[in-house]
Design an enzyme around this catalytic site. Structure first.
Site, PDB file in Angstrom:
ATOM      1  N   ASP A   1       0.801  -1.330   0.039  1.00  0.00           N
ATOM      2  CA  ASP A   1       0.167   0.102  -0.088  1.00  0.00           C
ATOM      3  C   ASP A   1       0.959   1.300   0.103  1.00  0.00           C
ATOM      4  O   ASP A   1       1.987   1.536   0.653  1.00  0.00           O
ATOM      5  CB  ASP A   1      -0.906  -0.241   1.156  1.00  0.00           C
ATOM      6  CG  ASP A   1      -1.769   1.154   1.382  1.00  0.00           C
ATOM      7  OD1 ASP A   1      -2.764   1.143   0.338  1.00  0.00           O
ATOM      8  OD2 ASP A   1      -1.667   2.050   2.541  1.00  0.00           O
TER       9      ASP A   1
ATOM     10  N   GLU B   1       1.273  -0.252  -4.898  1.00  0.00           N
ATOM     11  CA  GLU B   1       0.340   0.818  -5.399  1.00  0.00           C
ATOM     12  C   GLU B   1       1.216   2.028  -5.390  1.00  0.00           C
ATOM     13  O   GLU B   1       1.341   2.807  -4.362  1.00  0.00           O
ATOM     14  CB  GLU B   1      -0.779   0.799  -4.106  1.00  0.00           C
ATOM     15  CG  GLU B   1      -1.706   2.113  -4.541  1.00  0.00           C
ATOM     16  CD  GLU B   1      -2.498   3.016  -3.303  1.00  0.00           C
ATOM     17  OE1 GLU B   1      -3.051   3.587  -3.726  1.00  0.00           O
ATOM     18  OE2 GLU B   1      -1.822   2.788  -2.244  1.00  0.00           O
TER      19      GLU B   1
END
Length: 488
Positions: free
Chosen positions: A234, A264
């Site tokens: 993340d 990400e």
């Protein structure tokens, strides 16, 4: 070798009933039918409370086992159910990927006092104050876990910044002061807002040796415990890229050499995305944000969008082996921070572009397959995705030729290989009804092709020279295959 396909197995508005791990386990036969090779699971760690989607991470060592922050279960269920799901996925030949949130910690157990500078939110390099003392929730002692698995305690000096001053009851962006403190090196972090090290909550300081050592200890424990086969990382644009690359090298050298990772890196900028890949030595894949934003623009602009340029700037085009392609996800869906939801009319075209091409690893969004309910409701695309994944498993092979020669009507073919000899022709229109003259090769001469998606009712007979004209309806997609191949 079969084409790979991934599922993001959650969306933001799932019910917080603690049953999601079990629901996913029951869906494994469906996943196998879809030809899924990887499933991205939501964060399994204890968050700020029972409704936390998983990104307000509190304790990485609590997988739904301890009574902390008002709950034993996470939003998705218990540790036992999580581990059972991972084992079942692996037995089904599907790689389970854990969503890992390393950027920040939330919901500290007690307050601590320390010195800070209040920073300009629009330029985090620019202080708005002289040094002063605040109190913030930076002590993480995990009293509900009582040192089970690990006895590390977090304190203010393990963080670079916070967003709440409890002493003065004020919110802001506060840079923590002290020896070797400060934001991450400007060259190894996203440069938005001057320096985008700080995102939210208590921001981890990856320069601190205790933080680095502890996260490696956690990775060893987590992977030994869960047997997850990969990570989705993340918010990597907010994390020191040197740490990120070294962390993944450690996992592959000391724990699992075949460990799969994608990150990400949310940046609608092709050059900066390529630069980040270079910074991490291309050690893991990234989500294809540029392609997603192209899809978003295409949905917004309709026939005014140049469909022949839909892949421009994308990772799928520039670095296909490192591209995780997607249409929407939990951040882009309606009501979320990065809302950029692809219009429903364009989603069939977008999914064809990621599932019926050979470049990139396509990721299906849970909300698109199962639908979304509530205030931000969305229809499901299950019937369409069932058909597209069938085509991906059986037809997306061999030589791929593009016909991206018109701003409103494009096409491509996959001509098959020895193991999958049947050809495929895909046409997309974002304007009026269109057509393309396409070469399917002499191996397909005389064959009758039909639109497997059912959007066109025509039949197309391939000429003796391998050429034929294929139609596509207005604002639609057609996937043409040999009629007889569907019977075999």
């Amino acid at each position: 070798m079969a084409n790979e396909t991934m599922l993001q197995a959650f969306e933001w508005y799932l019910p917080a009933d603690g049953h999601h791990w079990r629901r996913l386990q029951e869906e494994i036969p469906i996943f196998q039918k879809l030809g899924l090779t990887k499933v991205w699971l939501p964060p399994a760690f204890k968050g700020t409370g029972p409704n936390d989607v998983g990104y307000g991470v509190y304790d990485l060592f609590d997988l739904g086992e301890f009574d902390q922050n008002g709950t034993v279960l996470t939003k998705y269920g218990s540790k036992e159910d999580y581990l059972s799901l991972i084992q079942s996925l692996k037995e089904a030949g599907i790689m389970p990927l854990a969503d890992v949130v390393l950027n920040h910690k939330a919901s500290g157990d007690s307050k601590e006092s320390f010195s800070v500078l209040r920073m300009d939110p629009a330029n985090r390099q620019s202080p708005l104050s002289e040094p002063f003392e605040i109190e913030a929730w930076t002590a993480f002692t995990f009293p509900g876990r009582r040192d089970t698995y690990n006895d590390f305690k977090w304190h203010w000096y393990h963080f670079t910044g916070v967003d709440y001053d409890a002493k003065h009851d004020e919110s802001g962006i506060y840079l923590i002061l002290g020896d070797n403190k400060g934001w991450a090196d400007q060259e190894r972090i996203d440069n938005e807002n001057g320096n985008f090290d700080y995102l939210m909550y208590d921001d981890l300081d990856f320069k601190h040796p205790e933080v680095v050592s502890h996260l490696k200890d956690w990775a060893k424990w987590f992977l030994d415990t869960s047997q997850a086969a990969g990570f989705r990382l993340d918010a990597v644009k907010h994390i020191d890229s040197e740490f990120m690359a070294e962390f993944i090298r450690y996992i592959r050298s000391d724990i699992n050499p075949d460990f799969y990772v994608f990150g990400e890196y949310w940046k609608n900028d092709a050059a900066m995305t390529q630069d980040y890949l270079e910074q991490i030595d291309q050690s893991f894949s990234l989500v294809d944000v540029v392609l997603h934003m192209n899809f978003y623009d295409a949905g917004q602009k309709g026939s005014q969008f140049n469909l022949s340029a839909v892949l421009d700037g994308s990772l799928m085009q520039a670095s296909p082996d490192l591209a995780v392609t997607f249409v929407d996800n939990h951040d882009s869906q309606r009501g979320q921070a990065l809302e950029s939801t692809v219009e429903e009319w364009f989603k069939p075209l977008a999914y064809a572009l990621i599932l019926l091409r050979q470049q990139g690893l396509p990721c299906i969004f849970y909300g698109d397959y199962y639908g979304i309910s509530g205030d931000f409701a969305q229809q499901d695309f299950r019937e369409l995705l069932d058909k597209l994944t069938f085509l991906r498993q059986h037809y997306v092979y061999g030589e791929q030729n593009d016909y991206f020669d018109h701003p409103n009507c494009i096409a491509w073919t996959c001509l098959g290989n020895e193991e999958h000899p049947d050809g495929l022709a895909v046409l997309l229109s974002n304007g009026d009804k269109g057509w393309k003259k396409i070469n399917m090769g002499t191996l397909n001469q005389g064959k009758v092709f039909i639109d497997y998606l059912g959007n066109s009712t025509d039949e197309v007979t391939i000429g003796q020279d391998g050429w034929a004209e294929f139609p596509v309806e207005a604002g639609s997609v057609s996937a043409w295959v040999d009629r007889d191949s569907l019977v075999n």
